[in-house]
Design an enzyme around this catalytic site. Structure first.
Site, PDB file in Angstrom:
ATOM      1  N   ASP A   1       2.472  31.085  33.808  1.00 41.13           N
ATOM      2  CA  ASP A   1       2.854  29.835  33.166  1.00 41.13           C
ATOM      3  C   ASP A   1       4.516  30.010  33.030  1.00 41.13           C
ATOM      4  O   ASP A   1       4.992  28.938  33.064  1.00 41.13           O
ATOM      5  CB  ASP A   1       2.312  29.942  31.696  1.00 41.13           C
ATOM      6  CG  ASP A   1       0.800  29.795  31.509  1.00 41.13           C
ATOM      7  OD1 ASP A   1       0.339  28.771  32.180  1.00 41.13           O
ATOM      8  OD2 ASP A   1       0.170  30.536  30.990  1.00 41.13           O
TER       9      ASP A   1
ATOM     10  N   ARG B   1      -5.990   8.374  37.204  1.00 48.57           N
ATOM     11  CA  ARG B   1      -6.261   7.555  36.126  1.00 48.57           C
ATOM     12  C   ARG B   1      -5.392   6.129  36.256  1.00 48.57           C
ATOM     13  O   ARG B   1      -5.066   5.490  35.040  1.00 48.57           O
ATOM     14  CB  ARG B   1      -6.034   8.061  34.798  1.00 48.57           C
ATOM     15  CG  ARG B   1      -6.842   9.510  34.627  1.00 48.57           C
ATOM     16  CD  ARG B   1      -6.741  10.134  33.355  1.00 48.57           C
ATOM     17  NE  ARG B   1      -7.300   9.266  32.230  1.00 48.57           N
ATOM     18  CZ  ARG B   1      -7.712   9.846  30.977  1.00 48.57           C
ATOM     19  NH1 ARG B   1      -7.390  10.890  30.583  1.00 48.57           N
ATOM     20  NH2 ARG B   1      -8.253   8.717  30.120  1.00 48.57           N
TER      21      ARG B   1
ATOM     22  N   LYS C   1      -4.833  18.802  35.700  1.00 48.39           N
ATOM     23  CA  LYS C   1      -5.645  19.381  36.798  1.00 48.39           C
ATOM     24  C   LYS C   1      -5.482  18.488  38.009  1.00 48.39           C
ATOM     25  O   LYS C   1      -5.795  17.236  38.250  1.00 48.39           O
ATOM     26  CB  LYS C   1      -7.127  19.486  36.492  1.00 48.39           C
ATOM     27  CG  LYS C   1      -7.218  20.343  35.367  1.00 48.39           C
ATOM     28  CD  LYS C   1      -9.012  20.653  35.050  1.00 48.39           C
ATOM     29  CE  LYS C   1      -9.197  19.109  34.313  1.00 48.39           C
ATOM     30  NZ  LYS C   1     -10.941  19.328  33.984  1.00 48.39           N
TER      31      LYS C   1
END
Length: 405
Positions: free
Chosen positions: A169, A104, A97
């Site tokens: 996708d 992080r 996302k």
């Protein structure tokens, strides 16, 4: 760099690709690399395996030829191991996302500190930047189609419908593959790494432009199709014969002229509405568009698919039977090209599905392995980048890695 044990084949032999992502989009990019000969490492969460594994058959296709690494890449020594792996990696693909990796602490700059030549492909629903309202949202196939203008163009006049199976996708995954290869080509010229921002909705925006360009440059929006027929042109799309369905494209001067003779509309040729040299019949702008459809429907309904194919072959009109899935295996073209093949799963079963595509003449792809189990190659991969048996066991004991049971 020593590579992991695998046969040498395909145009990408010697390339190391690592991907982190679940389900379809990101992994599809990895799968393409793996089938073309690259050494592809699939990173999975230590505690939870890729959710695609719950499917009974599809993962045996989508995860064949891969090496499975189960590692917590965001925490402590797991992060260190991941960054060490990046030092020997050519292409890293992550699907998440928005800027999840940067949030992080694994930014492009951190990765380039460990490997200045690394190609990084970020695949997300809405991109790595933009507005907070969208950037961090989750996205799947239908989300990307809905947000891109692609979905609203599909379906029937009564209701829009997403294109399945999971079109966004696969388009996005293939975009990641081609973009990463383009970047790698430049990296080998300059020695400087690249970061690619692939937003699924932008991929679908680009794929859906055939009709939308008329809106952006004149305000005209194409209507959705009616029962599978082309929204603009008569004689194009899905039609029903006496014993099933065909698709056809009534395009070309002689094709239209000869077809009109068969369906009883030869008298319309050369009229102001359908002048000599007409190559396409516009179903909306041409006043005879509805009549052409009516006559064509009636003619097709009175003939079998075999009869239609034979006649259209004589007229050089492109058409094809709509094959059912059971018909694929016995179709002579499928058989001649071995489009459907078989391979062995890791537990010794036989799996059947699509063969490698496309077909490289001099350096063909190959299926050399079925889907690996969760953490199956963790130890081998960590040893490959310099970890000892004790180092690996320490990672496992801390819950930062998983090895095969």
């Amino acid at each position: 760099m020593d590579h992991l044990p695998m046969p040498k084949f395909g145009p990408l032999a010697g390339l190391r690709v690592v991907f982190s992502g679940i389900e379809i989009a990101g992994p599809f990019a990895g799968q393409m690399f793996a089938e073309w000969g690259a050494e592809v490492i699939w990173i999975e969460n230590v505690a939870w395996a890729d959710t695609i594994r719950v499917q009974p058959n599809y993962p045996q296709l989508s995860r064949r030829n891969l090496h499975a690494l189960s590692l917590n890449i965001f925490k402590d020594e797991g992060r260190e191991a991941f960054l060490k792996l990046m030092e020997t990696t050519d292409i890293f693909i992550e699907a998440s996302k928005g800027p999840a990796f940067a949030r992080r602490g694994i930014t492009d700059e951190v990765l380039w500190q460990h490997n200045p030549k690394l190609v990084i492909a970020h695949l997300s629903g809405f991109g790595q930047y933009g507005t907070e309202e969208y950037t961090n949202l989750p996205a799947y196939n239908t989300i990307a189609q809905a947000f891109s203008g692609y979905l609203i163009q599909n379906g029937d006049v009564d209701q829009p419908m997403p294109a399945f199976p999971y079109t966004a996708d696969y388009f996005s995954g293939l975009t990641a593959t081609t973009a990463a290869l383009a970047a790698l080509h430049k990296v080998r010229e300059t020695g400087k790494g690249e970061s690619i921002d692939i937003a699924m909705y932008e991929v679908m925006l680009r794929m859906g432009q055939y009709f939308m360009m008329d809106y952006f440059n004149g305000g005209e929006m194409c209507p959705r199709m009616t029962k599978g027929k082309d929204p603009y042109y008569a004689g194009c799309g899905l039609y029903k014969c006496a014993d099933g369905y065909i698709v056809m494209e009534l395009v070309g001067i002689t094709q239209i002229a000869e077809c009109f003779k068969d369906i009883g509309l030869a008298h319309l040729l050369g009229t102001p509405e359908i002048p000599e040299g007409t190559q396409l019949i516009h179903r909306i702008e041409c006043p005879y568009g509805p009549l052409v459809e009516e006559k064509l429907d009636a003619w097709l309904a009175a003939h079998t698919i075999a009869e239609v194919k034979e006649r259209f072959a004589e007229l050089n009109i492109a058409c094809a039977k709509v094959l059912t899935v059971p018909e694929l295996e016995s179709n002579p073209q499928y058989v001649a090209r071995e489009s459907i093949t078989q391979w062995q799963t890791m537990d010794g079963r036989t799996c059947k599905g699509p063969n490698i595509m496309p077909k490289f003449k001099n350096n063909p792809g190959q299926i050399w392995r079925g889907m690996p189990s969760h953490g199956m190659d963790t130890a081998a991969i960590l040893k490959n980048i310099g970890y000892s048996e004790n180092d690996i066991q320490e990672l496992v004991s801390k819950g930062l890695a998983k090895v095969e049971d």
